[in-house]
Design a protein around this motif. Structure first.
Motif, PDB file in Angstrom:
ATOM      1  N   HIS A   7      11.550  24.576 -21.933  1.00 26.98           N
ATOM      2  CA  HIS A   7      10.620  23.921 -21.010  1.00 26.98           C
ATOM      3  C   HIS A   7      11.391  23.252 -19.876  1.00 26.98           C
ATOM      4  O   HIS A   7      12.364  22.539 -20.119  1.00 26.98           O
ATOM      5  N   TYR A  28       7.394  30.487  -6.052  1.00 27.36           N
ATOM      6  CA  TYR A  28       7.312  30.629  -7.504  1.00 27.36           C
ATOM      7  C   TYR A  28       8.605  31.232  -8.040  1.00 27.36           C
ATOM      8  O   TYR A  28       9.064  30.880  -9.122  1.00 27.36           O
ATOM      9  N   ARG A  68      -1.962  33.905 -10.771  1.00 26.52           N
ATOM     10  CA  ARG A  68      -3.326  33.733 -11.271  1.00 26.52           C
ATOM     11  C   ARG A  68      -4.103  32.662 -10.511  1.00 26.52           C
ATOM     12  O   ARG A  68      -5.207  32.886 -10.062  1.00 26.52           O
ATOM     13  N   GLU A  80       7.778  27.597 -18.629  1.00 28.95           N
ATOM     14  CA  GLU A  80       8.177  27.992 -19.978  1.00 28.95           C
ATOM     15  C   GLU A  80       8.975  29.283 -19.877  1.00 28.95           C
ATOM     16  O   GLU A  80       8.553  30.232 -19.210  1.00 28.95           O
ATOM     17  N   GLN A  95       8.286  34.389 -18.619  1.00 27.94           N
ATOM     18  CA  GLN A  95       8.169  33.057 -18.038  1.00 27.94           C
ATOM     19  C   GLN A  95       6.732  32.791 -17.614  1.00 27.94           C
ATOM     20  O   GLN A  95       6.025  33.696 -17.178  1.00 27.94           O
ATOM     21  N   ALA A  96       6.339  31.539 -17.748  1.00 22.74           N
ATOM     22  CA  ALA A  96       5.010  31.116 -17.308  1.00 22.74           C
ATOM     23  C   ALA A  96       5.149  29.798 -16.568  1.00 22.74           C
ATOM     24  O   ALA A  96       5.907  28.918 -16.986  1.00 22.74           O
ATOM     25  N   LYS A  98       2.982  26.609 -15.494  1.00 22.43           N
ATOM     26  CA  LYS A  98       1.724  25.979 -15.876  1.00 22.43           C
ATOM     27  C   LYS A  98       1.544  24.635 -15.183  1.00 22.43           C
ATOM     28  O   LYS A  98       2.517  23.966 -14.838  1.00 22.43           O
ATOM     29  N   GLU A 101      -2.238  22.635 -19.149  1.00 24.80           N
ATOM     30  CA  GLU A 101      -2.315  23.797 -20.045  1.00 24.80           C
ATOM     31  C   GLU A 101      -2.744  25.066 -19.318  1.00 24.80           C
ATOM     32  O   GLU A 101      -2.834  26.137 -19.915  1.00 24.80           O
ATOM     33  N   THR A 103      -2.338  28.239 -17.031  1.00 19.31           N
ATOM     34  CA  THR A 103      -1.285  29.143 -16.569  1.00 19.31           C
ATOM     35  C   THR A 103      -1.576  29.567 -15.141  1.00 19.31           C
ATOM     36  O   THR A 103      -2.595  30.204 -14.870  1.00 19.31           O
ATOM     37  N   CYS A 105       0.923  31.175 -13.175  1.00 21.32           N
ATOM     38  CA  CYS A 105       1.721  32.355 -12.855  1.00 21.32           C
ATOM     39  C   CYS A 105       2.432  32.815 -14.122  1.00 21.32           C
ATOM     40  O   CYS A 105       2.933  31.993 -14.891  1.00 21.32           O
ATOM     41  N   GLN A 106       2.466  34.121 -14.327  1.00 20.98           N
ATOM     42  CA  GLN A 106       3.156  34.713 -15.481  1.00 20.98           C
ATOM     43  C   GLN A 106       4.136  35.740 -14.940  1.00 20.98           C
ATOM     44  O   GLN A 106       3.795  36.509 -14.038  1.00 20.98           O
TER      45      GLN A 106
END
Length: 136
Positions: A7, A28, A68, A80, A95-96, A98, A101, A103, A105-106
């Motif tokens: 994290h 990002y 997203r 993450e 990777q995410a 956030k 809680e 999300t 972008c993934q």
């Protein structure tokens, strides 16, 4: 065994946004890069030491990013990072990014370990591979 997740937190500053306060899509990638670097640093693997001692480095080979929901000015982001796969000369990260809680972008990022003198992929040093294998 549960996958180990690293994290990392980052704040969105004015320089990261457009005039409307929305984070630029390229920023990002900066947040993701910092999280991967700090993740490796937790194992005492400095990118600078790899460069100086081994004349090698981890470089991004490919990246799949799913944007997203936009991040905005002053958001506190939580990134993450986990390793999905280790191969001979490459790592695949999941990777995410956030906000709380949610999300935003993934990403799936493949990095190759490269001999910078030859500009070709080489085997990841066994000491690094062994340490990271325990995180999967």
């Amino acid at each position: 065994m549960e996958q180990s997740v690293f994290h990392y937190s980052a704040r969105v500053y004015y320089e990261d946004t457009d005039a409307g306060g929305v984070v630029y899509h390229a920023r990002y990638l900066h947040f993701l890069e910092r999280a991967r670097t700090e993740y490796l640093r937790t194992f005492n693997f400095s990118q600078q030491v790899l460069l100086a001692e081994n004349k090698s480095a981890f470089v991004v080979k490919s990246m799949n990013v799913d944007y997203r929901i936009p991040a905005k000015l002053d958001d506190l982001l939580h990134i993450e990072t986990s390793i999905m796969e280790i191969k001979g000369a490459s790592l695949i990260f999941s990777q995410a990014i956030k906000r709380d809680e949610l999300t935003l972008c993934q990403a799936t990022v493949k990095v190759a370990y490269v001999d910078l003198g030859k500009m070709k992929p080489v085997a990841i040093p066994q000491v690094i591979k062994t340490m990271l294998t325990h995180q999967i």
